[in-house]
Design a protein around this motif. Structure first.
Motif, PDB file in Angstrom:
ATOM      1  N   ASP A  74      40.427  28.587  38.711  1.00  0.00           N
ATOM      2  CA  ASP A  74      40.111  29.196  39.760  1.00  0.00           C
ATOM      3  C   ASP A  74      40.811  28.412  40.899  1.00  0.00           C
ATOM      4  O   ASP A  74      40.784  27.069  40.883  1.00  0.00           O
ATOM      5  CB  ASP A  74      38.607  28.839  40.087  1.00  0.00           C
TER       6      ASP A  74
ATOM      7  N   ARG B 293      38.642  48.426  32.262  1.00  0.00           N
ATOM      8  CA  ARG B 293      37.204  48.171  32.468  1.00  0.00           C
ATOM      9  C   ARG B 293      36.348  47.924  31.054  1.00  0.00           C
ATOM     10  O   ARG B 293      35.645  47.096  30.962  1.00  0.00           O
ATOM     11  CB  ARG B 293      36.426  49.287  33.407  1.00  0.00           C
ATOM     12  N   LEU B 296      37.098  44.835  29.666  1.00  0.00           N
ATOM     13  CA  LEU B 296      36.424  43.807  30.027  1.00  0.00           C
ATOM     14  C   LEU B 296      34.948  43.670  29.359  1.00  0.00           C
ATOM     15  O   LEU B 296      34.452  42.328  29.260  1.00  0.00           O
ATOM     16  CB  LEU B 296      36.407  43.872  31.530  1.00  0.00           C
ATOM     17  N   VAL B 345      40.531  44.727  38.545  1.00  0.00           N
ATOM     18  CA  VAL B 345      40.113  43.939  37.443  1.00  0.00           C
ATOM     19  C   VAL B 345      41.018  42.722  37.180  1.00  0.00           C
ATOM     20  O   VAL B 345      40.835  41.875  36.274  1.00  0.00           O
ATOM     21  CB  VAL B 345      39.778  44.501  36.040  1.00  0.00           C
ATOM     22  N   GLU B 348      40.309  39.083  36.718  1.00  0.00           N
ATOM     23  CA  GLU B 348      39.152  38.582  35.662  1.00  0.00           C
ATOM     24  C   GLU B 348      39.746  37.585  34.464  1.00  0.00           C
ATOM     25  O   GLU B 348      40.582  38.354  34.037  1.00  0.00           O
ATOM     26  CB  GLU B 348      38.606  39.645  35.045  1.00  0.00           C
ATOM     27  N   SER B 376      44.851  37.719  34.386  1.00  0.00           N
ATOM     28  CA  SER B 376      44.347  38.763  33.310  1.00  0.00           C
ATOM     29  C   SER B 376      45.837  39.168  32.578  1.00  0.00           C
ATOM     30  O   SER B 376      45.832  39.584  31.593  1.00  0.00           O
ATOM     31  CB  SER B 376      43.856  40.055  34.116  1.00  0.00           C
TER      32      SER B 376
END
Lengths: 468, 468, 468
Positions: A74, B293, B296, B345, B348, B376
């Motif tokens: 992060d 999605r 995920l 997304v 993520e 990702s």
């Protein structure tokens, strides 16, 4: 004492290495000419010590924190400031350890070369950064930074900088540049006129910026002629502080040359805040041609950095703001886009327009043919993602055969990471000598010519292109 | 016994060759991790002998027959099956001779490397294929194929395969995968969820496929929520058979993230068969985001193979059907196309989306900057036409400086030509060691790091990226 | 006597140099096959001496004068003719000195290689051109040009030319070709059918050209069938004078295959002078398919040179006219653009369509996959800006792995600079032998195969592709 290979970036093949080394030895210690970058003039004006290692090498360097982010770390854990008020790590030692733990991510990248160079040559460290030596590294660098010989002005001298340009808004009062001048320090730190805030209607606070522009210049910036006059006035003020260049960062290279009445109407539209996306783009395009005309008058060299799609991630933009490693290039056209500007002033030998690209396909197909014909055009060096060993070699391989060497503008370090400046010039000098050695050892260039060119590429071309 | 150079694909310059050879020797025998390919699970379930040389090397290999076709040889003369009922050559020896007569056409191609490798290492042949030795070749290979040690399971072991993924429709009942499992054979053959037949409204029999999808899952696939639920059910069934990944082959990389009500309306349109080309493209785009999605949620790694214009020749399509060497790449945009999915997304760290391209210009300009920022994203290996020595080197040269090594996903053999699998991994290992040796001998990487990376590139990166 | 390195353009690495030298030695003296170029048939017909050095090397060579122009030297000062009646320098010695003063601008360019080669091998000069020796150079070359052994026919023999194609309008009466034939000179100088003036409605004087076409052929060129018939008649006349090929220079590679009734209506529109830009483009596109159909009938090989945006600077166009170094490439699509033509005749082995590009990104992504599948397609050599050492190597590196060698069409010198022809073939032979040596020394090709290919690339492929 050294963990870097002294022959790094020079060719592996022995005859080429010998030729490259000979060329490099003759230019490695030449002064650093820095015509485009993002250092802070306040550093040189105040000459305060740089803070700790994390604040020097990790937190402000988008090359570094975006790579760590890509591995799932992060940005907040790396201390990258939040604009949304969220928490961010403030323990610099903790940030440094996280960086050290993940130093393998930088294998094969220019960041690694720049960092190692600074660690070894500037801070006297003799082994590669790792989790094991993270604390020792931190202490060693922190200790150095506390000493007077690591303050900005001392480093300016140590690095052998001949001149360094900053990048500044027309709304900047240039107080730090003035302070440096007034003190009579021998360093040459000059501003560059970068008018995004005033020529891009999508820039945050555009209308307010145009109002402040009036306050600063006394011109009536609510009218098109007054607005142009304000630019002329500020450009003159920048010149008075030593500026030799302007810089323009646009999403595309589109230019336009509308009749002045149409341009005036367009200006009214964008100032009203009701302009469409197309009108906004057209206004930026028109302003490039206006700036080129002003350059022809006042002699400021014009730079165009086109093709970055800024702030690709809305999440990162919302949390951390601009310039956080999420600017992604896209296809960029030059041959049609530049035509209106070139039709207006492209054949003027008195104009210098330096072109940069993030779309390497344009090198051979568009930029070299354009620069190899128009007297006003020069090619800027390999930029941003391509300011790297392979990037520089591709740049030369794809432009030299069409545009030669003399239509290129020398090297830019283009950084706010002050400690990386010597490393960046060194990478460029080594890459250029490698390229020249390849030409010499394959009978495409004589050695005396290569020596001449090595000096030009290291310093001469930049001095002349930027009128320094 | 050998006609191949044992140093092939390693650098010619002696210091680089030594470094590359040392690296290669350490990884040449590592197990083969095969996370993406097109082998037939029936082979491993039934373990029947492969048929004759022409049916093994010529008739099913689009790299081979398209090159012969480009020289004016009719595909029918090569035994490529007809879908229009026309006559096609069935004499395998005749086909083999035609292939051997024209073997010079493959000079300088990866097909030549893969074929020679199999001829020498697998079938023990010690001279280059030619018209003169065509029959001897045929006999030697045919003789081998009749022996038990050349059956699929024996070859799986001989090749050192650790795991191999097939590519399967959601409508596939996975019977062969189940049979392999139920028998308790030690080989690991796992399916991959490739939903083209159900997400591409232009796929032959799309509406019928959606109906069969209902039968297979019990979900009401006439409604958008039920259709999505059916995907979730089949993905779970694939996971239960060992799947760790999905795969998506789209003409472009376009993604969309419509409000669910709009997506439902769009689904009704495409199911009605009345969708425009734009709506069809939008539906595929929306499904990529839906699949992301789901990934995920269920942890399946997502692969996107974008940019092939399929079935370029209508004549070949009408006579011989799909996948006959007439799929031609085109320009492919990623930076705008992926934005809707990435906005949804992309940040993520729990998602893995592996990107492939047939447009090499995207490597440095778009894909490396994207993968070097978004947690990702990973870069799949050089694909299809670029699964080659020069292609692999360009891939590393154009991505590493921006994205490093750890944002890449290791090697894919991506083939239905089972006998070429060891050769393909070997080419990749040699090319990667060549690249690493270049970095080492030019001071860009230490040798211990190169050893570490050689192992990662040969197996580790693929294992982790694909969760194998 | 020599100032050029005899090993120039061969690899620096010793094992590669040895292999390359061996290959090169076997092909360096092969005859020159010149299937595409812009020499003037009048030279060979009249066999008059060439004029002075400036008129030979500077004034007619757009590679040379555009580079000087890019450095701010006015084209008029270089003697480039004016079309606007303005003054232009006529003192050849003065022009030559200006050129010599700026010879450093050509460092690293193919022009430099071509010029030095001619200076040394043709005119016996033994030192690099410079301001200091400009006059001596001028005198030496001028002296040579006055001698019979420097007349066009003598040079044709000295250069070892086997055949040379010129490029000619259908409206050209081919009188010089006829004179050469009628005289019975042994040189083979053949025309090429280049119908821009009749297929491009934007060509100056288009309607008048179509009228003259009627006069020349007796066909009724006011009707679509008559206009096509006129092409057939002129093509036959060109064939009768030895032509084996046609050539088509279009801004894009767009093709079309309209129903004949629609094509007829479109023809009426363009002839009326009222066609839109889109209709004009469509007409050119349609004509490519018509020409391909005619090629299928009469066997003329078809060449497509696509992608140049001609006359980028209106100032240069207004002062100096066409072909003055301001033709700039742009992105060029082939995969969609060629589809209509390929759908019509692309699978015909009896057709040969040779494709050229100025967009190198198309090599690997579009052109090699197309040529590696369609029997009618071949890749022309690296063209114009890429007719250079690095350009040739990139061409081979990006096309061979997909299309092999046998889908390429050999070398074109493609020049009006007669004295540069041996140098251009020599550069190509050296670059190709370098590429082959790389394959041999990295185990990708056997030496006997490389010898075979070196001969093919030097002469064989061109002879067969162009039916010479």
């Amino acid at each position: 004492m050294a963990f870097l290979d002294d022959n790094r970036l020079l060719p592996a093949e022995p005859s080429q290495r010998i030729a490259a080394h000979e060329l490099y030895d003759a230019v490695r210690a030449l002064p650093l000419v820095c015509p485009h970058g993002h250092t802070d003039p306040q550093w040189f004006a105040e000459d305060a010590p740089f803070p700790d290692p994390a604040q020097l090498f990790v937190i402000p360097d988008h090359y570094v924190f975006r790579m760590l982010c890509s591995a799932g770390i992060d940005l907040s854990a790396l201390g990258v400031p939040r604009v949304d008020g969220g928490r961010t790590e403030t323990d610099s030692r903790k940030i440094w350890r996280l960086f050290a733990d993940n130093y393998h991510l930088f294998r094969g990248t220019p960041s690694r070369l720049w960092l190692d160079h600074a660690f070894q040559d500037l801070f006297g460290i003799d082994e590669r950064l790792s989790a094991a030596n993270a604390d020792a590294y931190f202490d060693q660098i922190a200790d150095c930074l506390s000493r007077p010989e690591f303050r900005p002005r001392a480093l300016y001298d140590r690095f052998g900088i001949e001149v360094i340009s900053t990048t500044d808004s027309p709304l900047d009062d240039l107080r730090w540049h003035r302070q440096i001048r007034d003190e009579g320090w021998h360093g040459r730190v000059i501003p560059t006129y970068r008018p995004d805030a005033l020529v891009d209607p999508e820039f945050e606070g555009f209308a307010g910026n145009v109002e402040r522009f009036a306050d600063l210049t006394g011109a009536d910036t609510t009218s098109w002629p007054g607005y142009l006059e304000a630019h002329r006035i500020r450009r003159a003020a920048f010149k008075a502080m030593g500026a030799t260049a302007t810089d323009h960062g646009h999403p595309t290279a589109l230019t336009a040359d509308l009749p002045q009445a149409e341009a005036a109407t367009l200006f009214d539209r964008v100032l009203s805040g009701k302009a469409t996306a197309g009108e906004t783009e057209l206004f930026r395009a028109q302003m490039l041609t206006e700036m080129a005309r002003m350059s022809l008058d006042d002699g400021l060299v014009m730079q165009l950095h086109a093709g970055s799609r800024r702030n690709h991630s809305p999440h990162v933009m919302a949390r951390h703001g601009r310039d956080k490693g999420f600017d992604i290039p896209g296809r960029t056209d030059y041959v049609s886009a530049l035509k209106p500007l070139l039709d207006a002033v492209g054949m003027e030998p008195g104009l210098t327009l330096i072109l940069f690209t993030l779309d390497e396909t344009a090198y051979g197909r568009e930029l070299a043919p354009l620069a190899g014909a128009y007297p006003s055009l020069k090619l800027g060096p390999a930029w941003w993602f391509f300011d790297s060993y392979e990037g520089m070699l591709r740049y030369r391989e794809m432009t030299t055969e069409t545009a030669g060497f003399y239509n290129t503008a020398g090297f830019n370090d283009d950084t706010r990471a002050f400690c990386s400046i010597p490393a960046r010039h060194d990478v460029a000098r080594r890459a250029d000598c490698t390229y020249l050695a390849r030409l010499v050892t394959t009978g495409r260039l004589d050695l005396d010519e290569a020596h001449d060119l090595a000096g030009e590429m290291a310093a001469g071309l930049a001095r002349r292109a930027y009128k320094l």
